[in-house]
Design a protein around this motif. Sequence first.
Motif, PDB file in Angstrom:
ATOM      1  N   LYS A 154      39.342  17.179 -14.271  1.00  0.00           N
ATOM      2  CA  LYS A 154      39.414  15.873 -14.927  1.00  0.00           C
ATOM      3  C   LYS A 154      40.861  15.486 -15.170  1.00  0.00           C
ATOM      4  CE  LYS A 154      34.907  15.315 -16.911  1.00  0.00           C
ATOM      5  NZ  LYS A 154      34.058  16.094 -17.807  1.00  0.00           N
TER       6      LYS A 154
ATOM      7  N   ASP B 225      32.606  15.855 -12.298  1.00  0.00           N
ATOM      8  CA  ASP B 225      31.850  15.030 -13.257  1.00  0.00           C
ATOM      9  C   ASP B 225      30.583  15.755 -13.728  1.00  0.00           C
ATOM     10  OD1 ASP B 225      29.452  14.227 -11.561  1.00  0.00           O
ATOM     11  OD2 ASP B 225      31.133  13.615 -10.278  1.00  0.00           O
TER      12      ASP B 225
ATOM     13  N   THR C  78      38.933  14.721  -6.722  1.00  0.00           N
ATOM     14  CA  THR C  78      37.691  14.202  -6.153  1.00  0.00           C
ATOM     15  C   THR C  78      37.049  15.244  -5.228  1.00  0.00           C
ATOM     16  OG1 THR C  78      38.963  13.193  -4.386  1.00  0.00           O
ATOM     17  CG2 THR C  78      38.388  11.786  -6.250  1.00  0.00           C
ATOM     18  N   GLY C  79      37.771  16.260  -4.876  1.00  0.00           N
ATOM     19  CA  GLY C  79      37.222  17.320  -4.025  1.00  0.00           C
ATOM     20  C   GLY C  79      37.852  18.644  -4.366  1.00  0.00           C
TER      21      GLY C  79
ATOM     22  N   GLU D  81      42.424  14.554 -12.013  1.00  0.00           N
ATOM     23  CA  GLU D  81      41.643  13.510 -11.328  1.00  0.00           C
ATOM     24  C   GLU D  81      41.248  13.925  -9.908  1.00  0.00           C
ATOM     25  OE1 GLU D  81      43.823   9.898 -11.659  1.00  0.00           O
ATOM     26  OE2 GLU D  81      43.486   9.733 -13.808  1.00  0.00           O
TER      27      GLU D  81
ATOM     28  N   ARG E 107      33.423  17.346  -7.141  1.00  0.00           N
ATOM     29  CA  ARG E 107      33.790  16.442  -8.238  1.00  0.00           C
ATOM     30  C   ARG E 107      33.476  17.100  -9.580  1.00  0.00           C
ATOM     31  NH1 ARG E 107      34.115  10.901  -7.392  1.00  0.00           N
ATOM     32  NH2 ARG E 107      34.059  10.306  -5.192  1.00  0.00           N
TER      33      ARG E 107
ATOM     34  N   THR F  76      27.566  16.233 -10.885  1.00  0.00           N
ATOM     35  CA  THR F  76      27.807  17.247  -9.864  1.00  0.00           C
ATOM     36  C   THR F  76      27.964  18.629 -10.489  1.00  0.00           C
ATOM     37  OG1 THR F  76      29.119  15.497  -8.833  1.00  0.00           O
ATOM     38  CG2 THR F  76      29.113  17.654  -7.749  1.00  0.00           C
TER      39      THR F  76
END
Lengths: 302, 256
Positions: free
Chosen positions: A45, A56, A50-51, A48, A54, A59
């Motif tokens: 987080k 979040d 994305t791979g 940031e 993720r 996921t």
Amino acid sequence: MTESHSSAEATEPPSRTGTWRRVVSVGVVILVLASVWELYKVMGKALELTGPVRPDNVTMPHTWDMVAELFQPVRRGGDLLVLDLLGRSFWTLREAFVGFSIGALVGFGLGVLFARSSLAERAFMPYVVASQTVPILAIAPMVVVWGGRLDVPQWMSVAIISAYLTFFPVAINTLRGLRSPDPTAMELMRSYASKPNEVLWKLQVPSALPYIFTALKISATASVIGALIGELPAGFQTGLGRALLTFSQQFAVQSTKLYATVIVTAIVGILFVGIITLIEHRVLPATRHTEGELARAPEFAT
Amino acid sequence: MTDFVVHAQDVGKVFGAGGGRVEALRGIDVSIGPGEFVSLIGPSGCGKSTLLRLIGDLLSPTEGSLTVNGKPPSQARNDRDYGMVFQKATLLDWRTVQKNVELPLEIMDVDGRAVRAGEMLDLVQLGDFAGHYPWQLSGGMQQRVAIARALAFRPSLLLMDEPFGALDEMTRELMQQEVLRIWAETGTTVVFVTHSIPEAVFLSTRVVVMSARPGRIVDVIETGLSHPRNEDTRESQAYYDKITEVREVLRHEDKP
């Protein structure tokens, strides 16, 4: 000559402190893994990411949310998820256990046959190996369909699929184990004019037991996987495999259910392997276990 | 003829064929009478272990005739005429010492196994270790269990293939003494393969000296040492002379 008694202690069961130490170490490992998971989320987080995954909450839900999900109802007014999964676990374990038993017996039989006859080995071994290169996902629906035509209960068809994954490691390792005795031990049996069956049961099978137990542990996990996959084409709604499929379709909405089910499935597999290990410890003396340090006898004079 | 325990006439053994053909033994003539203790000695590759395996029907001769107790070796094996002891004790890990000695008795369906095995363990002075497992014993003790196991069914012929080859010198001498005592007590005929000249001379009534490429018998030497043999024997002039005699035959034959 009294030293010999000290080495005999190696065969005694592990003490209570040993068991506690094991429980604590397993707990520590789980804690570390959970921490790594949560750390990845926090770091991800902050950076940031994305791979590759993720960070979040869909996921990668929080570990405590996965556990908490177990104690939520499956659907409004339904059972708690943990109770629902418990029932499913028994269902799947039954399929796996029956499949495992069939597979282990077939595997052992094949191992004995191949050890007896190199002609049989040359004739059938290529097919035994080839059988494992055919994807289980392709075979599972066929078995279910055929089983249905023959009026075999569906859970039994699933057990057959599970057996299909189980027999191979047992066959290969049994064969290796039956061939493991020292050539002089075979000569010794020959010098007694022993019959092939006596050589098999008094020398070869006992020699093969550590190999067979290794195979049974591999097969125990394989049989659970076979049962899970076998449940997908089968019509019933009662197994863990079906739950995995259903919850994976709901993943985008509520991923914690899937994760909770994965955890329960893993526990089922571990439980099965654990049972095999317990049996191994009862059957084999400590010097012949397939894991852990060997108890070695100290040398002393004649 | 039937007076001999082992009777070999012009026995030969060839392994393989064509380019991989190896002639392991050629023209072996040897006769061993009841109660004899015969050692086979020679350089590696002289076929002494092969000869022992021919006698024990673990291999078959490709030439000549070989009888054991007046029968073909295969018949003798089916009649359980052989006790065998190898360089490795080859005890079964999962059986206690007692159960290891009982193994041949189980296969031969002999009654009173426990008692017989107990007697055999007393014979090799391991009566107190019946309940132990093989890995709890030293190499010398394991080999004694192997001897007890080989004698348990009272075979008429004891075949020993370098049984003390893996033991240290001290243990080895103790074991030689043991074997002579057991031999005297049981009256069993013994064929003993070794590559130690002093061991062959100390133990045997006759020493069969062999030579390699192809394996053949070059001389048979009567040791003529008196019984019982003990530490005094090892220090006697006659013992040294016999060792020298065997050594000279071996050395002479070693030259091309």
